[in-house]
Design an enzyme around this catalytic site. Structure first.
Site, mmCIF file in Angstrom:
data_model
loop_
_atom_site.group_PDB
_atom_site.id
_atom_site.type_symbol
_atom_site.label_atom_id
_atom_site.label_comp_id
_atom_site.label_asym_id
_atom_site.label_seq_id
_atom_site.Cartn_x
_atom_site.Cartn_y
_atom_site.Cartn_z
ATOM 1 C CB CYS A 69 -0.910 -0.047 1.231
ATOM 2 S SG CYS A 69 -1.724 1.493 1.642
ATOM 3 C CB CYS A 72 0.372 1.677 4.120
ATOM 4 S SG CYS A 72 -1.349 1.164 4.050
#
Length: 144
Positions: A69, A72
Protein backbone atom coordinates in the site's frame (compact mmCIF):
# COMPACT_ATOMS: atom_id res chain seq x y z
CA UNK A 1 -5.97 6.38 37.61
CA UNK A 2 -4.55 4.16 40.32
CA UNK A 3 -0.96 4.47 41.48
CA UNK A 4 0.17 1.68 39.10
CA UNK A 5 -0.80 0.66 35.58
CA UNK A 6 -0.18 -2.36 33.36
CA UNK A 7 1.98 -2.00 30.26
CA UNK A 8 2.59 -4.84 27.80
CA UNK A 9 6.20 -5.15 26.64
CA UNK A 10 6.51 -4.57 22.88
CA UNK A 11 9.43 -7.03 22.77
CA UNK A 12 8.32 -10.12 24.75
CA UNK A 13 4.59 -9.37 25.38
CA UNK A 14 4.98 -9.69 29.17
CA UNK A 15 2.59 -7.60 31.27
CA UNK A 16 4.41 -5.16 33.56
CA UNK A 17 3.01 -3.23 36.53
CA UNK A 18 4.48 0.28 36.50
CA UNK A 19 3.93 3.02 39.11
CA UNK A 20 2.07 5.83 37.31
CA UNK A 21 4.55 8.41 38.60
CA UNK A 22 7.45 6.50 36.97
CA UNK A 23 5.85 6.11 33.53
CA UNK A 24 7.94 8.91 32.00
CA UNK A 25 11.21 7.60 33.49
CA UNK A 26 11.98 5.01 30.81
CA UNK A 27 10.63 1.88 32.54
CA UNK A 28 12.06 -1.48 31.50
CA UNK A 29 10.36 -4.85 31.19
CA UNK A 30 10.71 -7.06 34.26
CA UNK A 31 11.05 -10.14 32.06
CA UNK A 32 13.30 -9.21 29.09
CA UNK A 33 14.82 -6.00 30.59
CA UNK A 34 14.21 -4.03 27.34
CA UNK A 35 12.55 -0.57 27.36
CA UNK A 36 8.75 -0.61 27.51
CA UNK A 37 8.69 2.55 25.39
CA UNK A 38 11.07 2.96 22.48
CA UNK A 39 9.55 5.91 20.62
CA UNK A 40 8.66 3.47 17.82
CA UNK A 41 5.38 1.66 17.11
CA UNK A 42 5.11 -1.89 18.43
CA UNK A 43 4.68 -4.60 15.76
CA UNK A 44 1.53 -6.61 16.43
CA UNK A 45 0.16 -9.78 14.83
CA UNK A 46 -2.70 -12.26 15.31
CA UNK A 47 -0.83 -13.91 18.20
CA UNK A 48 -0.16 -10.87 20.39
CA UNK A 49 -2.87 -8.36 19.40
CA UNK A 50 -5.40 -9.32 22.11
CA UNK A 51 -2.72 -9.27 24.82
CA UNK A 52 -1.77 -5.68 23.91
CA UNK A 53 -5.39 -4.62 23.42
CA UNK A 54 -6.72 -6.00 26.70
CA UNK A 55 -3.77 -5.72 29.08
CA UNK A 56 -2.39 -2.22 28.33
CA UNK A 57 -3.91 0.31 30.73
CA UNK A 58 -2.99 3.18 28.40
CA UNK A 59 -4.83 3.93 25.14
CA UNK A 60 -3.51 2.13 22.06
CA UNK A 61 -3.46 3.54 18.52
CA UNK A 62 -3.13 0.85 15.84
CA UNK A 63 -2.15 1.50 12.22
CA UNK A 64 -3.68 -1.25 10.05
CA UNK A 65 -1.46 -1.33 6.93
CA UNK A 66 0.01 -3.54 4.19
CA UNK A 67 3.45 -3.54 2.54
CA UNK A 68 2.02 -3.10 -0.99
CA UNK A 69 0.00 0.00 0.00
CA UNK A 70 1.60 3.25 -1.20
CA UNK A 71 -0.30 5.56 1.20
CA UNK A 72 0.59 3.19 4.07
CA UNK A 73 4.30 3.47 3.25
CA UNK A 74 3.97 7.25 2.91
CA UNK A 75 2.33 7.50 6.35
CA UNK A 76 4.85 5.21 8.11
CA UNK A 77 7.39 7.98 8.98
CA UNK A 78 4.59 10.23 10.30
CA UNK A 79 3.24 7.38 12.47
CA UNK A 80 6.79 6.82 13.75
CA UNK A 81 7.09 10.55 14.66
CA UNK A 82 3.71 10.42 16.40
CA UNK A 83 4.90 7.43 18.47
CA UNK A 84 7.93 9.39 19.67
CA UNK A 85 5.67 12.26 20.75
CA UNK A 86 2.69 10.37 22.21
CA UNK A 87 4.52 7.75 24.28
CA UNK A 88 4.23 6.93 27.16
CA UNK A 89 0.67 8.30 27.33
CA UNK A 90 -0.42 6.23 24.31
CA UNK A 91 0.94 2.95 22.89
CA UNK A 92 1.29 3.13 19.09
CA UNK A 93 1.31 -0.13 17.18
CA UNK A 94 1.27 -1.38 13.59
CA UNK A 95 -0.59 -4.41 12.30
CA UNK A 96 0.24 -5.81 8.85
CA UNK A 97 -3.18 -6.80 7.46
CA UNK A 98 -1.57 -9.23 4.99
CA UNK A 99 -0.02 -11.26 7.81
CA UNK A 100 -2.70 -10.71 10.47
CA UNK A 101 -5.80 -11.32 8.39
CA UNK A 102 -7.88 -12.67 11.29
CA UNK A 103 -7.39 -9.50 13.36
CA UNK A 104 -7.98 -7.24 10.34
CA UNK A 105 -11.22 -9.13 9.63
CA UNK A 106 -12.29 -8.93 13.29
CA UNK A 107 -12.20 -5.12 13.07
CA UNK A 108 -13.72 -4.93 9.59
CA UNK A 109 -10.72 -3.28 7.95
CA UNK A 110 -11.80 -2.55 4.38
CA UNK A 111 -9.41 0.22 3.38
CA UNK A 112 -5.85 0.89 4.43
CA UNK A 113 -4.27 2.67 6.06
CA UNK A 114 -6.86 2.70 8.82
CA UNK A 115 -6.05 3.85 12.34
CA UNK A 116 -8.13 2.70 15.29
CA UNK A 117 -7.80 4.23 18.74
CA UNK A 118 -8.62 1.84 21.58
CA UNK A 119 -9.12 2.53 25.27
CA UNK A 120 -9.89 -0.16 27.83
CA UNK A 121 -9.92 -2.78 25.07
CA UNK A 122 -12.67 -1.01 23.10
CA UNK A 123 -12.58 1.02 19.91
CA UNK A 124 -13.23 4.70 20.58
CA UNK A 125 -12.29 6.25 17.21
CA UNK A 126 -11.42 5.20 13.66
CA UNK A 127 -9.81 7.10 10.78
CA UNK A 128 -9.17 5.82 7.25
CA UNK A 129 -6.54 7.39 5.01
CA UNK A 130 -2.98 8.60 5.42
CA UNK A 131 -2.25 11.48 7.80
CA UNK A 132 0.80 13.52 8.74
CA UNK A 133 2.37 13.36 12.19
CA UNK A 134 0.77 16.57 13.49
CA UNK A 135 -2.66 15.46 12.26
CA UNK A 136 -2.27 12.03 13.90
CA UNK A 137 -1.30 13.64 17.22
CA UNK A 138 -4.17 16.15 17.06
CA UNK A 139 -6.66 13.40 16.13
CA UNK A 140 -5.56 11.19 19.05
CA UNK A 141 -5.64 14.07 21.55
CA UNK A 142 -9.13 15.09 20.36
CA UNK A 143 -10.46 11.61 21.19
CA UNK A 144 -8.80 11.14 24.60
Amino acid sequence: MSDAIHIVCPHCNAVNRIPTARLGEGPKCGKCKKPLFTGHPAELDDRNFQQHLNRNDIPMLVDFWAPWCGPCRMMAPAFEQAAARLEPRVRLAKLNTEEAQATAAQFGIRSIPTMILFRGGREIARQAGAMGAEDIIRWVQAHL
